[in-house]
Design a protein around this motif. Structure first.
Motif, mmCIF file in Angstrom:
data_model
loop_
_atom_site.group_PDB
_atom_site.id
_atom_site.type_symbol
_atom_site.label_atom_id
_atom_site.label_comp_id
_atom_site.label_asym_id
_atom_site.label_seq_id
_atom_site.Cartn_x
_atom_site.Cartn_y
_atom_site.Cartn_z
ATOM 1 N N MET A 118 0.853 -1.194 0.000
ATOM 2 C CA MET A 118 0.000 0.000 0.000
ATOM 3 C C MET A 118 0.885 1.239 0.000
ATOM 4 O O MET A 118 1.901 1.289 0.706
ATOM 5 N N VAL A 119 0.446 2.246 -0.754
ATOM 6 C CA VAL A 119 1.256 3.460 -0.866
ATOM 7 C C VAL A 119 1.492 4.077 0.517
ATOM 8 O O VAL A 119 2.556 4.651 0.787
ATOM 9 N N GLU A 120 0.528 3.899 1.435
ATOM 10 C CA GLU A 120 0.653 4.448 2.796
ATOM 11 C C GLU A 120 1.819 3.814 3.556
ATOM 12 O O GLU A 120 2.286 4.380 4.542
ATOM 13 N N HIS A 121 2.259 2.640 3.171
ATOM 14 C CA HIS A 121 3.343 1.966 3.873
ATOM 15 C C HIS A 121 4.669 2.083 3.130
ATOM 16 O O HIS A 121 5.587 1.294 3.346
ATOM 17 N N THR A 122 4.745 3.052 2.230
ATOM 18 C CA THR A 122 5.997 3.276 1.489
ATOM 19 C C THR A 122 6.370 4.748 1.598
ATOM 20 O O THR A 122 5.545 5.590 1.979
ATOM 21 N N GLN A 123 7.608 5.021 1.274
ATOM 22 C CA GLN A 123 8.075 6.408 1.234
ATOM 23 C C GLN A 123 9.007 6.562 0.062
ATOM 24 O O GLN A 123 9.813 5.655 -0.231
ATOM 25 N N GLN A 124 8.856 7.693 -0.628
ATOM 26 C CA GLN A 124 9.778 7.935 -1.732
ATOM 27 C C GLN A 124 10.962 8.703 -1.155
ATOM 28 O O GLN A 124 10.811 9.844 -0.711
ATOM 29 N N THR A 125 12.099 8.066 -1.126
ATOM 30 C CA THR A 125 13.257 8.705 -0.499
ATOM 31 C C THR A 125 14.075 9.506 -1.500
ATOM 32 O O THR A 125 14.614 10.539 -1.195
ATOM 33 N N MET A 126 14.136 9.020 -2.697
ATOM 34 C CA MET A 126 14.797 9.790 -3.765
ATOM 35 C C MET A 126 14.110 9.393 -5.068
ATOM 36 O O MET A 126 13.420 8.382 -5.119
ATOM 37 N N PRO A 127 14.260 10.193 -6.116
ATOM 38 C CA PRO A 127 13.564 9.879 -7.372
ATOM 39 C C PRO A 127 13.889 8.462 -7.823
ATOM 40 O O PRO A 127 15.044 8.045 -7.799
ATOM 41 N N GLY A 128 12.834 7.725 -8.183
ATOM 42 C CA GLY A 128 13.045 6.383 -8.713
ATOM 43 C C GLY A 128 13.249 5.321 -7.651
ATOM 44 O O GLY A 128 13.464 4.155 -7.985
ATOM 45 N N MET A 129 13.171 5.681 -6.372
ATOM 46 C CA MET A 129 13.368 4.705 -5.297
ATOM 47 C C MET A 129 12.234 4.851 -4.263
ATOM 48 O O MET A 129 11.754 5.946 -4.007
ATOM 49 N N ILE A 130 11.821 3.720 -3.698
ATOM 50 C CA ILE A 130 10.908 3.771 -2.538
ATOM 51 C C ILE A 130 11.468 2.873 -1.450
ATOM 52 O O ILE A 130 12.243 1.952 -1.732
ATOM 53 N N GLU A 131 11.044 3.161 -0.220
ATOM 54 C CA GLU A 131 11.345 2.231 0.849
ATOM 55 C C GLU A 131 10.052 1.755 1.477
ATOM 56 O O GLU A 131 9.078 2.516 1.589
ATOM 57 N N ALA A 132 9.991 0.475 1.841
ATOM 58 C CA ALA A 132 8.794 -0.120 2.441
ATOM 59 C C ALA A 132 9.048 -0.322 3.916
ATOM 60 O O ALA A 132 10.073 -0.895 4.299
ATOM 61 N N SER A 133 8.094 0.153 4.750
ATOM 62 C CA SER A 133 8.272 0.074 6.196
ATOM 63 C C SER A 133 7.560 -1.143 6.801
ATOM 64 O O SER A 133 7.565 -1.332 8.000
ATOM 65 N N ARG A 134 6.927 -1.958 5.958
ATOM 66 C CA ARG A 134 6.240 -3.154 6.456
ATOM 67 C C ARG A 134 6.437 -4.292 5.472
ATOM 68 O O ARG A 134 6.508 -4.061 4.261
ATOM 69 N N PRO A 135 6.416 -5.510 5.961
ATOM 70 C CA PRO A 135 6.468 -6.638 5.023
ATOM 71 C C PRO A 135 5.067 -6.924 4.471
ATOM 72 O O PRO A 135 4.070 -6.572 5.082
ATOM 73 N N VAL A 136 4.992 -7.540 3.311
ATOM 74 C CA VAL A 136 3.713 -8.055 2.784
ATOM 75 C C VAL A 136 3.865 -9.540 2.500
ATOM 76 O O VAL A 136 4.982 -10.015 2.239
ATOM 77 N N ALA A 137 2.752 -10.267 2.594
ATOM 78 C CA ALA A 137 2.751 -11.692 2.265
ATOM 79 C C ALA A 137 2.291 -11.868 0.821
ATOM 80 O O ALA A 137 1.689 -10.963 0.238
ATOM 81 N N VAL A 138 2.600 -13.018 0.259
ATOM 82 C CA VAL A 138 2.161 -13.307 -1.105
ATOM 83 C C VAL A 138 0.641 -13.138 -1.181
ATOM 84 O O VAL A 138 -0.093 -13.646 -0.345
#
Lengths: 408, 408
Positions: A118-138
Motif C-alpha cells: 500500500m502506498v501508505e506503507h511506502t516512502q519515496q526517499t529519492m527519485p526512482g526509489m521507494i522504501e517499504a516500512s512493512r512486510p507483505v505476504a504473497v
C-alpha cells in the motif's frame, strides 16, 4: 358427483404439498437488460474466470513479497521503481528482484509481482526509489484471477428470479442474454350474474363491478406471470365450461372466481368437473376467509376456483395461487415476503383445524386486527399486512408477539 | 476546492435526512391495468358509495328484524314468503310486516327489509311459509350501502405504490385510470479507463466489463424508475463534466460510478463540482463498504457519485440511492423490504461511528457472514441478504440475534 360431496376442508399446507400439476412454461431467451425478475431455466455458468487477471485492490507498488521480508520502520526494504501500470492495460514492465512497479487500485499486476505494497506503507526517499516500512505476504493487496468467479462457476442458479446483483455478475462475465422460463399466462375468469365490468358507469341495485379480476391481475404480475383476462361469464354451467376449456387450452394456469351465492358456486364446481381428467383435487380449504376454494387440473393445467367475494378470493390466491403460478413459471427459490414482528392489540379468536388470516394495521409496533364482513374489499386496502393463525391454535392473545406479513 | 477537502465521512442517516433535492417527476395518466406499483400523485377518491346498495351477506330471507323479536325453537316466528331476489337485479318485491323475501348471498335487500335471516335458522313448514327459530337485529346478515366505501372516501392514498388490492378497489369504484407520478429517469454513467462494455468478447489484462451499470439498472427498476444508460466515460474530467451535464438535463436523477483508482475518483469529484450550484452536499459517507460516495445537486437534480468497485457501489446505492429515486418519483410510503431474524454464526468487528454492511448467507436460522475483498461482486450474488451494524456498535457477537434484510 355433486360439488357438495367434496366439501370437506383440506389443510392449506396439505393442499400446497399435494396439489402439484406438472405444467411448466417453455423457455425463451431474453437480453440482460430485460432479465430482472426472470427465472433462469437452468444454471447460468461463466465461460471464463473473473476478474481474469491478478488485480490490485489498493493504490501502491507491485513487488515480490519475499523482498519485503523483515521490513520495518527502523529497517525498511528498498525498491527501485521500474515503471507504472496504466488502468485498463496490461503491465508493460515486469517486476524483478528488488524492483517495484506503481499500480493503481484495480490495475493488473505486472509479471513477476505477487503482492502490492500500500502506498501508505511506502516512502519515496529519492527519485526512482521507494522504501517499504512493512512486510507483505504473497497475495496481499490483490485478488486472484479467478477469485471472483472461476471458469464454469454458476453465475445465477436455475429457479431463482434474477436480482439486480445477478445482472451485474452476468455483465461482468460478458453474458448478454439468458435462457429463462416464459412468464406463465394466467387466465382470469369471473362469474356471477351480479358482476359487471369495471367500466360500467351506472350500477343497478344488486350489481357490483368486477373487482377480483383487476386485483388478481396485480397478484399475477407480482408472481411473475401475465394476466390474461377472460371476462365475466353468467351463472350458466355450460357457458362456463366452454370458457374454462378454452382458457385451459390457451393459458398455463386458470383462475375462476365463483359467484357469491351457493347456486353460482355449485355451477362453478360442475363446470370445473366437466373439464375432465384428472379433475378436482379438493373442494374446500381449511382457511378463513376462503373456505369454498377449489383446486383442479385440466390435463396438466392447474385450475383454481376462488370464493365469490373479492376479499376471500384475494386472501386465498395470495396464499395458494401465487405459489402455484410461481411453480409453473419455474421458480424453485421464491423470494421472501416482507414481514415485521408486532404485539397483537387485541385478542383474536380462531377455530382449531383451520388457518385464519387476519388483516391488520401496524402502528407503533402494535398489530391492530381489522374486522368486518368478508365482503369488504376496503379491509385489504386499509391493512398493512396480515397475521396467519395456524391450524393448531384456537386464537391469539392480546399482547402476543405475532409475525405480520406486509403488503407491498 | 479539491475533492479531498470534502472527505470527512457523514453518517448515512444524516445524509438521507439532509440531502433532499426538490426534484419530483411530472404526472401522467395510466390505465388501471398498467397501474401496479405506480405512485398516485394525489389521493384517489371514490365518486360513489360501495357496494351502493344494502347487500345480503348470507343465503336466507330478508325480513323486518322487529318481526323476529322473541323467536325461538319452541316459539318460532312465522313469515309468508312474498318472492325472491335475483342476483344482480333490484328486488322486484318489497318486504312488509310478517313477510319474507328469499335472497342469495350478495343480492340487494328488498325495500322494507332491514335484516336477513340465515337459511340455516329457518324452516319451510308449508309451501310459501317459513318459520324462524332465532331473532335477528337490524343490519344482521347485511352490509350497508356505504359500508365498504363511502362517497369521497380515499381509495388509494398519494405516495404509496399501488398494490394488487388497490387495483381491485379502483375497479369496484369504476375508476379506470389514475394520475400517477412519471417514473423517474435515472441516468447511469460509468467511468474508468479499465471499464469496457459488457459486450466486449475478449478482455485485455487490466480490463473489466462494466458490471455496475447493469446492476444499477436493476435496482432502479426495483425502485420504480427507468434506467437510462449513458455509457462509459474515460478518466477525463472535461468529457465527464459534459456527460453529466447532459444527463442532468435529460434525467431526474444521475448516478455516476467512479473509476477505482484515487486519480479517477478525484476526476469524478472535479466533474461533479463543475456542474455548478448548489453543488456537492457531501463527499464521503460513514459506511463500509462505500465510503467514497458523493452526493451533489445539479439544480434540483440529485447526482450520486458511487465508489468504483461494483460491490461497494451497489451496497451504497441500495441504502442511499434507492430512497432518493423513490422520493423523486413521489413515493412517501415506501414498501417494506423482506427481512428475517437469525443468529450470527461468528463475530463481526466494526468501527464505531461507521455503518457496516455485512453480506450474509442464511442457513438453518443462522446468518453466516461472507467476507472477501470488496472487489468481489460474487459476494453479493452468493448472499441471501445483509446485516447492518449501526454507528454506535463496535461489532456483533457470535450468537447474537440480528435482522437480515433479504434480497429478492
Amino acid at each position: 358427483m355433486s360439488g357438495r360431496e367434496f366439501f370437506t376442508a383440506l389443510p392449506v399446507s396439505e393442499a400446497l404439498a399435494g396439489f402439484r400439476p406438472g405444467r411448466r412454461t417453455g423457455t425463451e431467451r431474453v437480453g440482460r437488460a430485460d432479465a430482472l425478475g426472470r427465472v433462469p431455466a437452468s444454471a447460468v455458468t461463466s465461460r471464463t474466470a473473473l476478474p481474469g487477471f491478478t488485480r490490485s485492490t489498493v493504490d501502491g507498488f507491485a513487488v515480490r513479497a519475499a523482498d519485503t521480508h523483515g521490513a520495518s520502520e527502523a529497517l525498511p526494504a528498498y525498491f527501485e521503481v521500474a515503471g507504472s501500470v496504466r488502468m485498463g492495460a496490461p503491465a508493460a514492465v515486469a517486476v524483478g528482484h528488488g524492483t517495484a512497479v506503481a499500480v493503481p487500485t484495480g490495475a493488473a499486476l505486472p509479471e513477476g509481482a505477487d503482492a502490492v505494497l500500500m502506498v501508505e506503507h511506502t516512502q519515496q526517499t529519492m527519485p526512482g526509489m521507494i522504501e517499504a516500512s512493512r512486510p507483505v505476504a504473497v497475495g496481499d493487496g490483490t485478488v486472484r484471477a479467478d477469485e471472483d468467479v472461476a471458469a464454469d462457476d454458476v453465475l445465477a442458479p436455475a429457479g431463482r428470479p434474477l436480482r439486480a446483483q445477478d445482472l451485474g455478475l452476468l455483465a461482468a462475465a460478458g453474458t448478454g442474454d439468458v435462457v429463462v422460463r416464459a412468464k406463465p399466462r394466467v387466465g382470469i375468469v369471473s362469474t356471477g350474474d351480479e358482476v359487471v365490468p369495471p367500466e360500467t358507469e351506472q350500477l343497478l341495485a344488486g350489481q357490483v363491478r368486477d373487482a377480483t379480476a383487476s386485483a388478481l391481475a396485480g397478484l399475477v404480475i407480482d408472481a411473475g406471470g401475465i394476466p390474461c383476462p377472460r371476462g365475466i361469464v353468467p351463472d350458466d354451467a355450460g357457458v362456463l365450461t366452454r370458457t374454462l376449456e378454452k382458457a385451459a387450452q390457451e393459458c398455463d394456469v386458470v383462475v375462476v372466481s365463483a359467484g357469491s351465492s351457493v347456486g353460482a358456486r355449485d355451477e362453478t364446481v360442475a363446470a370445473v368437473e366437466a373439464l375432465g381428467e384428472p379433475g378436482v383435487f379438493c373442494h374446500g380449504l381449511a382457511i378463513k376467509p376462503g373456505k369454498p376454494t377449489l383446486l383442479a387440473q385440466a390435463g396438466e393445467v392447474p385450475v383454481i376456483g376462488l370464493p365469490g367475494n373479492p376479499l376471500s378470493a384475494l386472501v386465498v390466491f395470495r396464499l395458494v395461487g401465487v405459489p402455484i403460478v410461481r411453480r409453473v413459471g419455474g421458480v424453485t427459490l421464491p423470494p421472501a415476503e416482507p414481514s415485521t414482528t408486532a404485539e397483537l392489540a387485541r385478542r383474536v379468536a380462531s377455530a382449531a383445524g383451520r388457518l385464519d388470516v387476519v388483516q391488520v394495521r401496524v402502528q407503533d409496533g402494535r398489530a391492530v386486527p381489522l374486522f368486518g364482513a368478508s365482503a369488504l374489499l376496503s379491509l385489504l386496502t386499509t391493512a398493512d399486512g396480515y397475521v396467519v393463525i395456524d391450524e393448531s391454535a384456537t386464537g391469539l392473545d392480546e399482547g402476543q408477539h405475532v409475525t405480520v406479513t406486509l403488503y407491498r
